[in-house]
Design a protein around this motif. Structure first.
Motif, PDB file in Angstrom:
ATOM      1  N   UNK A 207      -5.560   0.855 -19.279  1.00 47.19           N
ATOM      2  CA  UNK A 207      -6.588   1.732 -19.829  1.00 47.19           C
ATOM      3  C   UNK A 207      -6.566   1.597 -21.345  1.00 47.19           C
ATOM      4  N   UNK A 208      -7.719   1.231 -21.899  1.00 49.45           N
ATOM      5  CA  UNK A 208      -7.824   1.057 -23.347  1.00 49.45           C
ATOM      6  C   UNK A 208      -8.752   2.119 -23.912  1.00 49.45           C
ATOM      7  N   UNK A 209      -8.352   2.717 -25.016  1.00 50.91           N
ATOM      8  CA  UNK A 209      -9.149   3.754 -25.659  1.00 50.91           C
ATOM      9  C   UNK A 209      -9.505   3.278 -27.055  1.00 50.91           C
ATOM     10  N   UNK A 210     -10.753   3.489 -27.443  1.00 54.59           N
ATOM     11  CA  UNK A 210     -11.239   3.040 -28.749  1.00 54.59           C
ATOM     12  C   UNK A 210     -10.973   1.550 -28.965  1.00 54.59           C
ATOM     13  N   UNK A 211     -11.146   0.772 -27.904  1.00 52.78           N
ATOM     14  CA  UNK A 211     -10.916  -0.668 -27.978  1.00 52.78           C
ATOM     15  C   UNK A 211     -12.225  -1.405 -28.210  1.00 52.78           C
ATOM     16  N   UNK A 212     -12.170  -2.442 -29.020  1.00 53.24           N
ATOM     17  CA  UNK A 212     -13.341  -3.296 -29.228  1.00 53.24           C
ATOM     18  C   UNK A 212     -13.398  -4.307 -28.100  1.00 53.24           C
ATOM     19  N   UNK A 213     -14.549  -4.445 -27.503  1.00 55.61           N
ATOM     20  CA  UNK A 213     -14.716  -5.371 -26.386  1.00 55.61           C
ATOM     21  C   UNK A 213     -15.587  -6.528 -26.852  1.00 55.61           C
TER      22      UNK A 213
END
Length: 79
Positions: free
Chosen positions: A71-77
């Motif tokens: 789970x990634x939070x505030x991640x750039x995709x």
């Protein structure tokens, strides 16, 4: 048009249109099918979160990690 003068009719309208947010349109624009499906959902009661709705994302995050997910939070995709 002003408010419905008959309190019984006003109450009936309130009871029948309370799930307005469940189908995202004004009651006068909702189809009977959408209203029927929504009301059927509530016939045997409804479920609500205990505590803040943040509990849903916390529990879902735990389950994703438990099954090997990330789970990634505030991640750039990027593609």
């Amino acid at each position: 048009r002003g408010p419905e003068p008959d309190p019984a009719i006003r109450r009936l309208k309130a009871v029948l249109t309370h799930p307005i947010g469940d189908y995202a349109v004004q009651p006068k624009s909702a189809t009977m099918a959408a209203h029927g499906v929504t009301m059927a959902h509530y016939m045997n009661g409804a479920a609500y979160t205990v505590g803040a709705t943040q509990n849903l994302s916390i529990r879902n995050t735990s389950m994703v990690r438990e099954f090997g997910g990330e789970v990634l939070v505030d991640a750039t995709v990027r593609d």
